[in-house]
Write a protein that holds these residues in place. Structure first.
Motif, PDB file in Angstrom:
ATOM      1  N   ALA A 152      23.025 -15.828   6.790  1.00 31.66           N
ATOM      2  CA  ALA A 152      23.000 -15.027   6.088  1.00 31.66           C
ATOM      3  C   ALA A 152      21.714 -14.569   4.687  1.00 31.66           C
ATOM      4  CB  ALA A 152      23.899 -15.974   5.034  1.00 31.66           C
ATOM      5  N   ALA A 153      21.884 -13.776   3.880  1.00 30.28           N
ATOM      6  CA  ALA A 153      20.563 -12.710   3.278  1.00 30.28           C
ATOM      7  C   ALA A 153      19.163 -14.010   3.561  1.00 30.28           C
ATOM      8  CB  ALA A 153      21.021 -12.443   2.361  1.00 30.28           C
ATOM      9  N   PRO A 154      18.945 -14.654   2.401  1.00 29.55           N
ATOM     10  CA  PRO A 154      18.217 -15.678   2.988  1.00 29.55           C
ATOM     11  C   PRO A 154      17.245 -15.281   4.339  1.00 29.55           C
ATOM     12  CG  PRO A 154      19.419 -16.503   1.428  1.00 29.55           C
ATOM     13  CD  PRO A 154      20.181 -15.838   2.106  1.00 29.55           C
ATOM     14  N   SER A 155      18.905 -16.583   5.151  1.00 30.12           N
ATOM     15  CA  SER A 155      17.769 -16.802   7.026  1.00 30.12           C
ATOM     16  C   SER A 155      17.567 -15.131   7.164  1.00 30.12           C
ATOM     17  CB  SER A 155      19.181 -17.183   7.421  1.00 30.12           C
ATOM     18  OG  SER A 155      19.445 -17.044   9.229  1.00 30.12           O
ATOM     19  N   ARG A 156      18.042 -13.391   7.361  1.00 25.30           N
ATOM     20  CA  ARG A 156      17.715 -12.911   7.409  1.00 25.30           C
ATOM     21  C   ARG A 156      15.681 -12.447   6.643  1.00 25.30           C
ATOM     22  NH1 ARG A 156      22.788  -8.235   6.061  1.00 25.30           N
ATOM     23  NH2 ARG A 156      23.629 -10.011   6.254  1.00 25.30           N
ATOM     24  N   ILE A 157      15.902 -12.912   6.072  1.00 21.04           N
ATOM     25  CA  ILE A 157      14.529 -11.928   5.289  1.00 21.04           C
ATOM     26  C   ILE A 157      13.292 -13.251   5.739  1.00 21.04           C
ATOM     27  CG2 ILE A 157      13.477 -11.978   3.015  1.00 21.04           C
ATOM     28  CD1 ILE A 157      16.028 -12.030   1.583  1.00 21.04           C
ATOM     29  N   ALA A 158      13.840 -14.505   5.698  1.00 19.54           N
ATOM     30  CA  ALA A 158      13.227 -15.403   6.933  1.00 19.54           C
ATOM     31  C   ALA A 158      12.654 -15.404   7.658  1.00 19.54           C
ATOM     32  CB  ALA A 158      13.424 -16.718   6.625  1.00 19.54           C
ATOM     33  N   HIS A 159      14.021 -14.468   8.560  1.00 25.28           N
ATOM     34  CA  HIS A 159      13.859 -14.568  10.508  1.00 25.28           C
ATOM     35  C   HIS A 159      13.017 -12.952  10.299  1.00 25.28           C
ATOM     36  CE1 HIS A 159      14.383 -13.122  14.255  1.00 25.28           C
ATOM     37  NE2 HIS A 159      14.917 -14.508  14.428  1.00 25.28           N
ATOM     38  N   ASP A 175      16.488  -1.798   3.576  1.00 26.42           N
ATOM     39  CA  ASP A 175      16.509  -1.691   4.393  1.00 26.42           C
ATOM     40  C   ASP A 175      16.506  -1.210   5.955  1.00 26.42           C
ATOM     41  OD1 ASP A 175      16.835   0.769   2.892  1.00 26.42           O
ATOM     42  OD2 ASP A 175      15.984   2.124   2.844  1.00 26.42           O
ATOM     43  N   ALA A 176      15.932  -2.571   6.516  1.00 23.09           N
ATOM     44  CA  ALA A 176      15.561  -3.119   7.794  1.00 23.09           C
ATOM     45  C   ALA A 176      16.721  -4.046   7.676  1.00 23.09           C
ATOM     46  CB  ALA A 176      14.372  -4.295   7.722  1.00 23.09           C
ATOM     47  N   LEU A 177      16.890  -5.450   7.092  1.00 22.90           N
ATOM     48  CA  LEU A 177      18.217  -5.847   6.749  1.00 22.90           C
ATOM     49  C   LEU A 177      19.339  -5.604   6.508  1.00 22.90           C
ATOM     50  CD1 LEU A 177      15.478  -8.755   5.270  1.00 22.90           C
ATOM     51  CD2 LEU A 177      16.064  -8.000   8.080  1.00 22.90           C
ATOM     52  N   GLY A 178      19.638  -4.649   6.304  1.00 20.53           N
ATOM     53  CA  GLY A 178      21.334  -3.967   5.833  1.00 20.53           C
ATOM     54  C   GLY A 178      21.383  -4.915   4.490  1.00 20.53           C
ATOM     55  N   LYS A 231      17.039 -12.633  -3.129  1.00 20.76           N
ATOM     56  CA  LYS A 231      16.769 -14.025  -2.025  1.00 20.76           C
ATOM     57  C   LYS A 231      15.575 -14.327  -1.618  1.00 20.76           C
ATOM     58  CE  LYS A 231      21.793 -14.847  -1.920  1.00 20.76           C
ATOM     59  NZ  LYS A 231      21.640 -16.114  -3.020  1.00 20.76           N
ATOM     60  N   LEU A 232      14.798 -13.404  -2.295  1.00 17.94           N
ATOM     61  CA  LEU A 232      13.484 -13.494  -1.272  1.00 17.94           C
ATOM     62  C   LEU A 232      12.261 -14.428  -2.544  1.00 17.94           C
ATOM     63  CD1 LEU A 232      10.897 -12.549   0.452  1.00 17.94           C
ATOM     64  CD2 LEU A 232      10.840 -10.727  -1.398  1.00 17.94           C
ATOM     65  N   ARG A 233      13.213 -13.811  -3.736  1.00 17.43           N
ATOM     66  CA  ARG A 233      13.234 -14.808  -5.573  1.00 17.43           C
ATOM     67  C   ARG A 233      13.091 -16.216  -4.415  1.00 17.43           C
ATOM     68  NH1 ARG A 233      14.770 -12.130  -9.007  1.00 17.43           N
ATOM     69  NH2 ARG A 233      16.816 -13.684  -8.939  1.00 17.43           N
ATOM     70  N   SER A 250      13.401 -22.998   9.978  1.00 19.18           N
ATOM     71  CA  SER A 250      14.499 -23.773   9.897  1.00 19.18           C
ATOM     72  C   SER A 250      15.324 -22.897   9.832  1.00 19.18           C
ATOM     73  CB  SER A 250      14.124 -24.913   9.805  1.00 19.18           C
ATOM     74  OG  SER A 250      15.602 -25.588   9.307  1.00 19.18           O
ATOM     75  N   LEU A 251      14.833 -22.270   7.878  1.00 15.01           N
ATOM     76  CA  LEU A 251      15.824 -21.442   7.215  1.00 15.01           C
ATOM     77  C   LEU A 251      15.930 -19.846   8.009  1.00 15.01           C
ATOM     78  CD1 LEU A 251      17.139 -20.410   4.635  1.00 15.01           C
ATOM     79  CD2 LEU A 251      15.096 -19.926   4.136  1.00 15.01           C
ATOM     80  N   ALA A 252      15.144 -19.094   8.929  1.00 15.13           N
ATOM     81  CA  ALA A 252      15.327 -18.667   9.338  1.00 15.13           C
ATOM     82  C   ALA A 252      16.228 -18.883  11.096  1.00 15.13           C
ATOM     83  CB  ALA A 252      14.412 -17.914  10.284  1.00 15.13           C
ATOM     84  N   GLU A 253      16.295 -19.542  11.781  1.00 11.89           N
ATOM     85  CA  GLU A 253      16.790 -20.094  13.026  1.00 11.89           C
ATOM     86  C   GLU A 253      15.781 -19.558  13.976  1.00 11.89           C
ATOM     87  OE1 GLU A 253      21.297 -18.952  13.319  1.00 11.89           O
ATOM     88  OE2 GLU A 253      21.427 -20.536  11.478  1.00 11.89           O
ATOM     89  N   PHE A 254      14.397 -19.363  13.814  1.00 12.72           N
ATOM     90  CA  PHE A 254      13.809 -18.046  14.653  1.00 12.72           C
ATOM     91  C   PHE A 254      13.290 -19.565  16.022  1.00 12.72           C
ATOM     92  CE2 PHE A 254       9.083 -17.266  15.121  1.00 12.72           C
ATOM     93  CZ  PHE A 254       9.723 -15.738  15.418  1.00 12.72           C
ATOM     94  N   ASP A 255      13.351 -18.565  16.653  1.00  8.06           N
ATOM     95  CA  ASP A 255      12.767 -19.259  18.148  1.00  8.06           C
ATOM     96  C   ASP A 255      11.862 -17.688  18.722  1.00  8.06           C
ATOM     97  OD1 ASP A 255      12.372 -19.563  20.862  1.00  8.06           O
ATOM     98  OD2 ASP A 255      13.866 -21.060  20.847  1.00  8.06           O
ATOM     99  N   PRO A 256      10.664 -18.129  18.733  1.00  2.00           N
ATOM    100  CA  PRO A 256       9.800 -17.040  19.405  1.00  2.00           C
ATOM    101  C   PRO A 256      10.295 -16.009  20.975  1.00  2.00           C
ATOM    102  CG  PRO A 256       8.990 -18.347  18.847  1.00  2.00           C
ATOM    103  CD  PRO A 256       9.831 -19.296  18.504  1.00  2.00           C
ATOM    104  N   ASP A 257      11.630 -16.917  21.053  1.00  2.00           N
ATOM    105  CA  ASP A 257      10.882 -16.722  23.043  1.00  2.00           C
ATOM    106  C   ASP A 257      11.408 -15.423  23.014  1.00  2.00           C
ATOM    107  OD1 ASP A 257      10.485 -19.309  23.768  1.00  2.00           O
ATOM    108  OD2 ASP A 257      12.326 -20.036  24.301  1.00  2.00           O
ATOM    109  N   TYR A 258      12.397 -14.761  22.370  1.00  2.73           N
ATOM    110  CA  TYR A 258      12.899 -14.043  22.628  1.00  2.73           C
ATOM    111  C   TYR A 258      11.771 -12.240  22.199  1.00  2.73           C
ATOM    112  CZ  TYR A 258      12.510 -12.239  17.028  1.00  2.73           C
ATOM    113  OH  TYR A 258      12.307 -12.103  15.864  1.00  2.73           O
TER     114      TYR A 258
END
Length: 249
Positions: free
Chosen positions: A151-158, A189-192, A201-203, A228-236
């Motif tokens: 979802a958009a908030p997760s994309r932005i947070a990521h 533009d980076a997140l489609g 969503k950034l707000r 948590s919002l981003a589901e971010f794991d830096p392993d990649y």
């Protein structure tokens, strides 16, 4: 402009992923470099062009992008100081996308033949460049998952998590605060996303007190919450242990 300083940034970036022996570092520092200062929104290489040199990002922010039929831009990747975003041009000389600046930038142009000679002479440097291209592919996969399924908030947070992690790894952030020289349309533009939806969503992310963004400066207020919002794991990102330790309050 100090060419040696900018080549040291290249070495630093490579060593965020793999340590290099002193001899290999010295060989990288001897690469010929022609520096160019560019304004924001300037194409370095255009889609369809043949290239005979690689581009080292020395200062500023650079992106890969493509323009679709209706004129809309899709940003494919973001590149920080120390990156060589077109290292693939050693083997695929005709560009299948554009490479351009998002901010005023300094780029260093390195002739293909000089890079080829170095990679032939040093398998460790060759492996380091190969690793860079494989990690870029890993980042592409993560971006594809984000655009396709998050979802958009997760994309932005990521994107914010990735950006500050990479900035920390190259010494341009303390893990809490960093420059974020991206406009909201560029993030969209980076997140489609549309700019209007991105803004909304950034707000929401800011109102949740996960981050503060003021005058192109990003401050992380709640790293755990943002991850948590981003589901971010830096392993990649395949960083060396300790290369980008983020403060976890």
């Amino acid at each position: 402009m100090d060419k040696q300083h900018y080549l040291e940034r290249l070495v630093l970036k490579l060593e965020t992923h793999v340590p290099l022996p002193p001899a290999e570092r010295e060989k990288l520092l001897q690469l010929p470099l022609t520096l160019k200062r560019l304004e924001a929104n300037h194409d370095i290489v255009r889609e369809g062009e043949l290239t005979q040199q690689c581009c080292l990002v020395a200062e500023g922010l650079v992106c890969r992008y493509k323009i679709v039929g209706d004129g809309a831009r899709q940003i494919l990747s973001l590149h920080l100081p120390g990156d060589i975003p077109d290292i693939h041009s050693l083997l695929i000389e005709r560009m299948d996308h554009c490479l351009g600046t998002l901010t005023p930038a300094v780029v260093g142009l390195i002739p293909h033949e000089a890079v080829r000679s170095l990679t032939r002479a040093s398998y460790r440097v060759s492996e380091a460049f190969w690793r860079e291209t494989l990690i870029e592919a890993s980042i592409y996969r993560e971006w594809m998952v984000g655009i396709g399924r998050r979802a958009a908030p997760s994309r932005i947070a990521h994107l914010l998590c990735e950006f500050i992690t990479k900035m920390t790894a190259i010494g341009l952030s303390d893990g809490v605060i960093c420059n974020l020289p991206l406009t909201q349309p560029e993030i969209a533009d980076a997140l489609g996303l549309s700019t209007v939806h991105m803004n909304k969503k950034l707000r929401e992310i800011r109102e949740a007190r996960l981050v503060r963004i003021r005058v192109n400066r990003l401050t992380v207020l709640d790293w755990k919450g943002l991850c948590s919002l981003a589901e971010f794991d830096p392993d990649y990102l395949h960083l060396q242990p300790g290369a980008a330790k983020i403060k976890d309050d």
